[in-house]
Structure formats: structure tokens, C-alpha cells
Design an enzyme around this catalytic site. Structure first.
Site, short mmCIF file in Angstrom:
data_model
loop_
_atom_site.label_atom_id
_atom_site.label_comp_id
_atom_site.label_asym_id
_atom_site.label_seq_id
_atom_site.Cartn_x
_atom_site.Cartn_y
_atom_site.Cartn_z
CG HIS A 95 2.03 -2.16 -5.44
ND1 HIS A 95 2.50 -1.67 -4.21
CD2 HIS A 95 1.14 -1.24 -5.89
CE1 HIS A 95 1.88 -0.55 -3.94
NE2 HIS A 95 1.07 -0.25 -4.95
CG HIS A 97 -1.59 1.04 -9.05
ND1 HIS A 97 -2.64 0.57 -8.28
CD2 HIS A 97 -0.59 1.32 -8.18
CE1 HIS A 97 -2.30 0.61 -6.99
NE2 HIS A 97 -1.05 1.04 -6.91
CD GLU A 107 -3.27 3.88 -7.85
OE1 GLU A 107 -2.51 3.94 -6.87
OE2 GLU A 107 -4.40 3.36 -7.81
CG HIS A 120 2.52 3.12 -6.08
ND1 HIS A 120 1.15 2.96 -6.04
CD2 HIS A 120 2.73 4.29 -6.74
CE1 HIS A 120 0.56 3.99 -6.63
NE2 HIS A 120 1.50 4.81 -7.07
C1 LIG Z 1 -1.40 -2.17 2.61
C2 LIG Z 1 -0.40 -2.44 1.51
C3 LIG Z 1 -0.35 -1.29 0.53
C4 LIG Z 1 -1.09 -1.31 -0.63
F1 LIG Z 1 -1.88 -2.39 -0.90
C5 LIG Z 1 -1.06 -0.25 -1.54
F2 LIG Z 1 -1.79 -0.36 -2.67
C6 LIG Z 1 -0.31 0.87 -1.32
S1 LIG Z 1 -0.25 2.23 -2.43
N1 LIG Z 1 -1.07 1.92 -3.77
O1 LIG Z 1 -0.85 3.39 -1.77
O2 LIG Z 1 1.17 2.39 -2.76
C7 LIG Z 1 0.44 0.90 -0.15
F3 LIG Z 1 1.22 1.97 0.11
C8 LIG Z 1 0.42 -0.16 0.75
F4 LIG Z 1 1.14 -0.09 1.87
ZN LIG Z 2 0.03 1.44 -5.30
#
Ligand SMILES: CCc1c(F)c(F)c(S(N)(=O)=O)c(F)c1F
Ligand SMILES: [Zn+2]
Length: 263
Positions: A95, A97, A107, A120
Site C-alpha cells: 500500500h 502513503h 512517513e 510499504h
Molecule cells: C494491519 C495491516 C497493516 C497496515 F494497515 C499498515 F498500515 C501497515 S504499515 N503502514 O505499518 O506498513 C502494516 F504493516 C500493516 F500490516
Molecule cells: Zn504503510
């Protein structure tokens, strides 16, 4: 703010998360500001190894916080290993940001520098846990590979994603998204910083070994503009809120060591 209704706005944003998620003020929160001169070069840190060749993307969705591409994680077909990791971690999803217009949106920051976006790639420790749901709360449960995006030339690999965003404009929408290999989103160099941290969104579990690549990839302003056509809101909601600035600011390092595999 009732439970599980968090966001990035004035009232439900990062400064309010600790009300429902007290771990927000924990000792190993993410993201952080990475200061290269204070990172510890560790000659024993092996390179990271990514085996995404047989990866199976399934769908692309808008979960009201970001746009997410999910993968089939029923076996070890797409894994990250090496680097600071003691075993193979399975790719679950990736995903992004991003910011509004301009060059903030990442971030992690590097000596205070923000990038326009941050990708990420989320992996879980399938050698030790039976499912992502179990791993997500375990101290060595997740490994997230972070890639900075900066404005420059158009990115040929990102097109498949930005061309699919119209299908997931609203919160809660999902669309088929097959045969996408995220290897095409990685920079040439796999030089990285690594440190123990957390999810950067609620539930903010302190379960992530972060691996942040130092070399950004270049994407065009036009491609970033397509991310900003996504909405935080669902199709039935009166008020339409553009999905942008879905990033948490850097958190206290609390004495953690940030290591690098390059000098
Ligand atoms: C629970 C699902 C989820 C996220 F929604 C998420 F934003 C991130 S993050 N931004 O730290 O990469 C994760 F690692 C993750 F496993
Ligand atoms: Zn993330």
C-alpha cells in the site's frame, strides 16, 4: 472517537490515536526520522533477498485509509529474506502513503527530508506463525520494506496501479488485480536502513522489522495526482473527502539503533 474509527483528520488523526490505541506512545513506534550520519553501518548485515518471481496478486482495494494490493500468501511463493531477518517473510500486501500537492507525504523522513509518497510492502513471519493475523501482533511477526517515491519522470511500473485506481475510488471497493509483480517498483540499489518499529496505522502493534531503502523511485506528478482522486469516504457518504495526507509523522526513536548495510 469510538474504536476502529480512526483517520487522518483533525479529530481522528495521529494525535488522537493514543486515546483508543495507547501503544501509540510505546517505545518502538514508527515511522521515525532517519539520520544517516547517526545510523550504524553493520558490515555483518547481509543484503536483502526478494523472491517475488512467482508472486500472485489477487486484488486492489480502498480500505478508507489507503489503496492496498493483496497477495496470495498460502505458501512461500513470494518472500523477503536476508538482511536483518532470521527467516523468510511472506508478502501479504502493499500500500502507499502520500501527501496533498507538493513534496510531503512519506512517513519516514531522512534528515528531516520528506518524500512525496512511501510504498510499504508488508510481509509476515510464516516460519513462526500460522497466519498474518497471528503474526501482526508478534514482536518478530512482520517485515515491512519501505520505498520512497519522489517526483520526476513517469514510472512505467506504476502505471498498472494508477490506471486501476478509478475502480477503487470509494472506501470499501475492491477489484480484481492479477499478475502484478511489485519487483518493478523497486529502485536499482537495495541499500537500506533497518530498525525495530511498529505498524504506522492503528492498531500500531510493535511487530515490525523495518527495512527502508535509501534510493527513491521516480514517479510523475500526473501519476501522484491519480492517487489523490481516491476518496477516504464511501460511495453513500454525503461529504466526499479526498484521500491524501494519509501519513503518520515521525515518532520518538527512544534510543533505538538504526543500522545500515551501506556506508
Ligand atoms: C494491519 C495491516 C497493516 C497496515 F494497515 C499498515 F498500515 C501497515 S504499515 N503502514 O505499518 O506498513 C502494516 F504493516 C500493516 F500490516
Ligand atoms: Zn504503510
Amino acid at each position: 472517537m469510538t474504536g476502529h474509527q480512526w483517520g487522518y483528520g483533525e479529530d481522528d488523526g495521529p494525535s488522537a490515536w493514543s486515546k483508543d490505541y495507547p501503544i501509540a506512545e510505546g517505545p518502538r513506534q514508527s515511522p521515525i526520522n532517519i539520520v544517516p550520519d547517526e545510523a550504524v553501518y553493520d558490515a555483518n548485515l547481509p543484503p536483502i533477498s526478494l523472491n517475488y518471481d512467482n508472486c500472485t496478486s489477487i486484488n486492489i482495494s480502498n480500505n478508507g485509509h489507503s489503496v492496498v494490493v493483496e497477495f496470495d500468501d498460502a505458501d512461500d511463493r513470494s518472500v523477503i529474506q536476508g538482511g536483518p531477518l532470521n527467516n523468510a517473510y511472506r508478502l501479504k500486501q502493499f500500500h502507499f502513503h502520500w501527501g496533498g500537492k507538493g513534496c510531503h507525504g512519506s512517513e519516514h523522513t531522512v534528515s528531516g527530508k520528506t518524500y512525496t509518497s512511501e510504498l510499504h510492502l508488508v510481509h509476515w513471519n510464516a516460519a513462526r506463525y500460522g497466519s498474518f493475523g497471528e503474526a501482526v501482533a508478534a514482536s518478530d511477526g512482520l517485515a515491512v520494506l519501505g520505498v520512497f517515491l519522489e517526483i520526476g519522470d513517469e514510472h512505467r511500473g506504476l502505471h498498472k496501479i494508477t490506471d486501476a485506481l478509478y475502480m477503487v475510488k470509494f472506501k470499501g471497493t475492491v477489484a480484481d488485480f492479477r499478475d502484478f509483480n511489485p519487483k518493478c517498483l523497486l529502485p536499482r540499489s537495495l541499500g537500506y536502513w533497518t530498525y525495530p518499529g511498529s505498524l504506522t496505522t492503528p492498531p500500531l502493534y510493535e511487530s515490525v522489522t523495518w527495512i527502508v531503502l535509501a534510493e527513491p523511485i521516480e514517479v510523475s506528478e500526473k501519476q501522484m495526482g491519480k492517487f489523490r482522486t481516491l476518496l477516504f469516504s464511501g460511495e453513500e457518504e454525503e461529504v466526499r473527502k479526498r484521500m491524501e495526507n494519509n501519513f503518520r509523522p515521525p515518532q520518538p526513536l527512544n534510543g533505538r539503533a538504526v543500522r545500515s548495510n551501506f556506508q
